[in-house]
Design a protein around this motif. Structure first.
Motif, mmCIF file in Angstrom:
data_model
loop_
_atom_site.group_PDB
_atom_site.id
_atom_site.type_symbol
_atom_site.label_atom_id
_atom_site.label_comp_id
_atom_site.label_asym_id
_atom_site.label_seq_id
_atom_site.Cartn_x
_atom_site.Cartn_y
_atom_site.Cartn_z
ATOM 1 N N SER A 233 41.298 20.746 -28.702
ATOM 2 C CA SER A 233 39.937 20.207 -28.613
ATOM 3 C C SER A 233 39.776 19.382 -27.345
ATOM 4 C CB SER A 233 39.646 19.331 -29.835
ATOM 5 O OG SER A 233 39.754 20.077 -31.017
ATOM 6 N N ASP B 202 37.157 18.453 -25.984
ATOM 7 C CA ASP B 202 35.995 17.572 -26.037
ATOM 8 C C ASP B 202 36.257 16.265 -26.780
ATOM 9 O OD1 ASP B 202 36.252 19.148 -28.390
ATOM 10 O OD2 ASP B 202 34.190 18.683 -28.949
ATOM 11 N N LEU B 203 37.426 16.107 -27.386
ATOM 12 C CA LEU B 203 37.754 14.893 -28.131
ATOM 13 C C LEU B 203 38.692 14.002 -27.326
ATOM 14 C CD1 LEU B 203 38.336 16.363 -31.711
ATOM 15 C CD2 LEU B 203 36.221 15.474 -30.706
ATOM 16 N N GLU C 44 27.535 14.618 -37.521
ATOM 17 C CA GLU C 44 27.874 15.649 -36.536
ATOM 18 C C GLU C 44 28.374 15.076 -35.203
ATOM 19 O OE1 GLU C 44 24.306 17.568 -34.450
ATOM 20 O OE2 GLU C 44 23.438 16.755 -36.310
ATOM 21 N N TYR C 45 28.207 13.768 -34.994
ATOM 22 C CA TYR C 45 28.621 13.166 -33.735
ATOM 23 C C TYR C 45 29.957 12.418 -33.824
ATOM 24 C CZ TYR C 45 23.799 14.177 -32.649
ATOM 25 O OH TYR C 45 22.603 14.827 -32.466
ATOM 26 N N ASP C 46 30.495 12.261 -35.015
ATOM 27 C CA ASP C 46 31.718 11.494 -35.194
ATOM 28 C C ASP C 46 32.941 12.342 -34.817
ATOM 29 O OD1 ASP C 46 32.759 8.845 -36.714
ATOM 30 O OD2 ASP C 46 34.124 10.537 -37.059
ATOM 31 N N ASP C 47 33.676 11.904 -33.796
ATOM 32 C CA ASP C 47 34.829 12.667 -33.313
ATOM 33 C C ASP C 47 35.939 12.795 -34.352
ATOM 34 O OD1 ASP C 47 33.695 13.291 -30.912
ATOM 35 O OD2 ASP C 47 34.920 11.919 -29.719
ATOM 36 N N TRP C 48 36.163 11.754 -35.167
ATOM 37 C CA TRP C 48 37.229 11.844 -36.174
ATOM 38 C C TRP C 48 36.871 12.915 -37.211
ATOM 39 C CZ3 TRP C 48 42.127 10.679 -36.351
ATOM 40 C CH2 TRP C 48 42.799 10.686 -37.572
ATOM 41 N N LYS D 50 34.997 15.504 -36.657
ATOM 42 C CA LYS D 50 35.179 16.785 -35.959
ATOM 43 C C LYS D 50 36.646 17.185 -35.984
ATOM 44 C CE LYS D 50 31.476 16.209 -32.566
ATOM 45 N NZ LYS D 50 31.203 15.974 -31.132
ATOM 46 N N LEU D 51 37.519 16.218 -35.710
ATOM 47 C CA LEU D 51 38.954 16.519 -35.718
ATOM 48 C C LEU D 51 39.418 16.918 -37.109
ATOM 49 C CD1 LEU D 51 41.620 16.599 -34.149
ATOM 50 C CD2 LEU D 51 41.911 14.169 -34.690
ATOM 51 N N ARG E 164 37.673 18.366 -39.438
ATOM 52 C CA ARG E 164 37.182 19.720 -39.694
ATOM 53 C C ARG E 164 38.030 20.762 -38.962
ATOM 54 N NH1 ARG E 164 32.181 17.913 -37.923
ATOM 55 N NH2 ARG E 164 31.291 16.626 -39.508
ATOM 56 N N ARG E 165 38.307 20.501 -37.716
ATOM 57 C CA ARG E 165 39.082 21.466 -36.913
ATOM 58 C C ARG E 165 40.518 21.594 -37.415
ATOM 59 N NH1 ARG E 165 36.665 19.568 -31.031
ATOM 60 N NH2 ARG E 165 34.515 20.107 -31.559
#
Length: 179
Positions: free
Chosen positions: A25, A27-28, A164-168, A170-171, A173-174
């Motif tokens: 990722s 973008d993180l 949808e904007y929280d990076d943690w 997002k991580l 989910r990924r």
């Protein structure tokens, strides 16, 4: 794969999934996950449970409002364990070890019972709280059940507009740890 022995296979698998997802990722932010400390690392006054956890994951920055300290940072934050004038909390470095922060409020490891303690949500100023709230039975459980799951969004008080904007998140989910 993480080469630490102290952590459970579930903790190791979770951290490995997070690290793999973070590596993929671009973008993180890279500092989201700490490294590890080696087996020989020891620190006076640091609970063994915390050292064992740091051998798998030496800190995690789960967003602007939730942080789990690595060893070096934890050692710098032990002033939170000292008594505070007029606070009803039983603060004591012999009883508590500060392991992180949630909304600028310290999170403690209970040296005797091993549980992770925080302050109930209804208190604005943490030193005014009348009691601790048990957040998890131990540090590993706190990470696996509160930070590495969708439960993090509630703990971090992230509303639907910001999810949808929280990076943690997002991580998570990924890494396959959240929907």
């Amino acid at each position: 794969m993480t080469s630490a022995n102290p952590g459970s296979s579930r903790l190791i698998a979770t951290v490995d999934a997070l690290r793999t997802a973070l590596a993929e990722s671009t973008d993180l932010l890279r500092f989201t996950l700490g490294g590890t400390i080696d087996e020989e690392t020891a620190a006076d006054g640091v609970p063994q449970e915390f050292l064992d956890f740091c051998r798998v994951l030496d800190g995690a920055s789960c967003g602007p409002s939730v942080q789990l300290f690595g060893l070096e940072e934890a050692e710098e934050h032990q002033f939170y364990c000292g008594p505070v004038v007029d606070s009803p909390l039983e603060l004591s470095p012999e009883k508590l070890f500060c392991v992180g922060m949630i909304h600028e409020t310290p999170v403690f490891l209970d040296r005797a019972g091993g549980g992770v303690l925080g302050i109930p949500d209804e208190h604005r100023e943490w030193v005014d709280a009348e009691r601790f709230e048990r957040l998890a039975p131990g540090l590993e459980a706190f990470f696996l059940e509160r930070l590495a799951t969708p439960e993090y969004a509630r703990l971090a008080m992230i509303d639907d507009a910001l999810v949808e904007y929280d990076d943690w998140l997002k991580l998570l989910r990924r890494a396959g740890l959240a929907d």
